[in-house]
Design an enzyme around this catalytic site. Sequence first.
Site, short mmCIF file in Angstrom:
data_model
loop_
_atom_site.label_atom_id
_atom_site.label_comp_id
_atom_site.label_asym_id
_atom_site.label_seq_id
_atom_site.Cartn_x
_atom_site.Cartn_y
_atom_site.Cartn_z
N CYS A 141 5.25 2.33 -13.46
CA CYS A 141 5.16 0.93 -13.06
C CYS A 141 3.68 0.57 -13.20
O CYS A 141 2.84 1.10 -12.48
CB CYS A 141 5.62 0.81 -11.60
SG CYS A 141 5.31 -0.80 -10.88
N CYS A 179 -12.64 -2.16 -5.39
CA CYS A 179 -11.86 -3.19 -6.11
C CYS A 179 -12.12 -4.56 -5.47
O CYS A 179 -11.85 -4.77 -4.28
CB CYS A 179 -10.39 -2.85 -6.07
SG CYS A 179 -10.08 -1.12 -6.51
N CYS A 188 -10.63 2.43 2.28
CA CYS A 188 -10.58 3.03 0.95
C CYS A 188 -11.99 3.09 0.36
O CYS A 188 -12.76 2.14 0.49
CB CYS A 188 -9.66 2.22 0.04
SG CYS A 188 -9.51 2.92 -1.60
N CYS A 221 8.91 0.98 -1.99
CA CYS A 221 7.61 1.36 -2.57
C CYS A 221 6.59 1.60 -1.47
O CYS A 221 6.35 0.72 -0.64
CB CYS A 221 7.06 0.24 -3.44
SG CYS A 221 8.18 -0.28 -4.71
N ARG A 277 7.92 -7.72 -13.12
CA ARG A 277 8.00 -8.05 -11.69
C ARG A 277 7.06 -9.18 -11.30
O ARG A 277 5.84 -9.10 -11.50
CB ARG A 277 7.71 -6.82 -10.83
CG ARG A 277 7.75 -7.15 -9.33
CD ARG A 277 7.76 -5.95 -8.42
NE ARG A 277 8.82 -5.04 -8.79
CZ ARG A 277 8.65 -3.77 -9.10
NH1 ARG A 277 7.45 -3.25 -9.08
NH2 ARG A 277 9.66 -3.02 -9.42
N CYS A 281 9.31 4.65 -4.97
CA CYS A 281 8.11 4.38 -5.77
C CYS A 281 6.92 4.63 -4.85
O CYS A 281 6.99 4.30 -3.66
CB CYS A 281 8.12 2.92 -6.23
SG CYS A 281 6.61 2.43 -7.08
N CYS A 327 -9.52 -6.43 -3.22
CA CYS A 327 -8.70 -5.71 -2.24
C CYS A 327 -9.19 -5.78 -0.80
O CYS A 327 -10.37 -5.51 -0.51
CB CYS A 327 -8.56 -4.25 -2.68
SG CYS A 327 -7.35 -3.36 -1.69
N1 SAM Z 1 -5.00 2.59 -3.94
C1 SAM Z 1 -4.02 2.61 -4.94
C2 SAM Z 1 -4.46 2.00 -6.25
O1 SAM Z 1 -5.40 1.24 -6.25
O2 SAM Z 1 -3.82 2.29 -7.25
C3 SAM Z 1 -2.72 1.98 -4.50
C4 SAM Z 1 -2.71 0.72 -3.68
S1 SAM Z 1 -3.37 -0.75 -4.44
C5 SAM Z 1 -3.42 -1.83 -3.09
C6 SAM Z 1 -2.04 -1.30 -5.49
C7 SAM Z 1 -2.27 -2.51 -6.35
O3 SAM Z 1 -2.13 -3.69 -5.59
C8 SAM Z 1 -3.61 -2.67 -7.02
O4 SAM Z 1 -3.73 -1.92 -8.17
C9 SAM Z 1 -3.62 -4.17 -7.35
O5 SAM Z 1 -3.13 -4.38 -8.64
C10 SAM Z 1 -2.69 -4.77 -6.29
N2 SAM Z 1 -3.44 -5.61 -5.35
C11 SAM Z 1 -4.24 -5.19 -4.35
N3 SAM Z 1 -4.80 -6.21 -3.70
C12 SAM Z 1 -4.36 -7.33 -4.31
C13 SAM Z 1 -4.60 -8.73 -4.10
N4 SAM Z 1 -5.42 -9.16 -3.16
N5 SAM Z 1 -3.98 -9.61 -4.90
C14 SAM Z 1 -3.15 -9.19 -5.88
N6 SAM Z 1 -2.89 -7.88 -6.12
C15 SAM Z 1 -3.48 -6.96 -5.36
FE1 SF4 Z 2 -8.47 1.21 -2.69
FE2 SF4 Z 2 -7.53 -1.28 -2.73
FE3 SF4 Z 2 -8.75 -0.31 -4.85
FE4 SF4 Z 2 -6.32 0.66 -4.18
S1 SF4 Z 2 -6.78 -1.40 -4.84
S2 SF4 Z 2 -8.12 1.83 -4.79
S3 SF4 Z 2 -6.48 0.51 -1.94
S4 SF4 Z 2 -9.69 -0.65 -2.84
#
Ligand code: SAM
Ligand code: SF4
Length: 338
Positions: free
Chosen positions: A188, A57, A53, A97, A260, A128, A60
């Site tokens: 959500c 973040c 990606c 989802c 949730r 979802c 992530c």
């Molecule tokens: N890429 C898209 C986005 O960022 O909206 C969708 C997938 S992203 C993995 C979905 C959500 O998962 C993120 O917004 C975050 O809130 C949650 N998430 C991701 N990694 C996480 C982690 N290590 N611990 C807790 N929540 C996490």
């Molecule tokens: Fe990409 Fe992870 Fe951020 Fe979603 S949360 S935009 S998958 S880096």
Amino acid sequence: MTTRHDWSLEEIESLLNLPFNDLMFQAQGVHRQRFDPNRVQVSTLLSVKTGACSEDCGYCSQSAKHATDLEKEKLLPLDEVKRAAQEAKDKGATRFCMGAAWRNPTDKNLQRVVEMIRTVHDMGMETCVTLGMLTEQQAQSLKEAGLDYYNHNLDTSPEFYGNVVTTRTYQDRLDTLARVRDLGINVCSGGILGMGESRRDRASMLRELANLPKHPESVPINMLVQVEGTPLYGTAALDPFECIRTIAVTRILMPQSYVRLSAGRTEMSDEMQALCFMAGANSMFYGERLLTTDNPEADADRKLFERLGLHFEETRELQATEKECDSKRKVRLAAEFS
Ligand code: SAM
Ligand code: SF4
Ligand code: DTB
């Protein structure tokens, strides 16, 4: 009871600061006015496109900017998605989802996700997806495919956001949420706790969610899952009571929303999860995998539910059939006794 959209930061902080027992009592009271306190909605997750990606973040595992040992995967073929959805349905999940590691989907990829949504919808499950930022046109295509929910988290407070993500703005998140909401797709949206934010930040994130023109139908509260190689790996763990407090305040601020209990359950004791349900959580992810990290075994969750006298919520269709059966039964009984 009125549903408010004008909460001040001070009011929310005062709730978070209440003595624990007072806060729990208030949250349970609000919860019982709108929900069966022993019923929990369950959703199963599937990562349909994993890793690589372009966003940064800090929490992530899927960001190309972090050196995690995640195996990347291209967009899954439809039959694999169908198989996973069937398995989730057989285990009792009512919502499926699908998450993709995109900043935003391309129109070509979106068409493939549209097929996935149609397929899962036709299997009788709620759908979802979480795909990153959307244009209005893309949100429209999802709506036409019959999508039930779009997940797009605010993650944290506007003030703390820059410490976690730099490749997009808080306003970008709010804009996508507004596009989805304006088309009548259920929203959500929630966040992550334990990223080093303060109690004030947690209050500020909840204020953003609770003061949206309409509350999200579903509010996921994730505990940070610490992934080696991500910038947030090694962050000091949050006091579990802080998580329970945040759930309780979410319940009070958004009385009609499903709250949730999301990522992080593998690190929680059964007792902590029970307190989260008591605080007003009434939804969770069910199944051994979240997107790229582990979730408790389905068997362990079923046992926990049994010990707590909790039960899974049925799909809306099943609930409607039950209600129909109920009223038919009442008509029959009335006829028998007349
Ligand atoms: N890429 C898209 C986005 O960022 O909206 C969708 C997938 S992203 C993995 C979905 C959500 O998962 C993120 O917004 C975050 O809130 C949650 N998430 C991701 N990694 C996480 C982690 N290590 N611990 C807790 N929540 C996490
Ligand atoms: Fe990409 Fe992870 Fe951020 Fe979603 S949360 S935009 S998958 S880096
Ligand atoms: C949400 O709020 N939590 C889920 C879902 N929405 C998409 C994702 C949690 C991901 C946890 C880390 C992982 O498994 O990669």
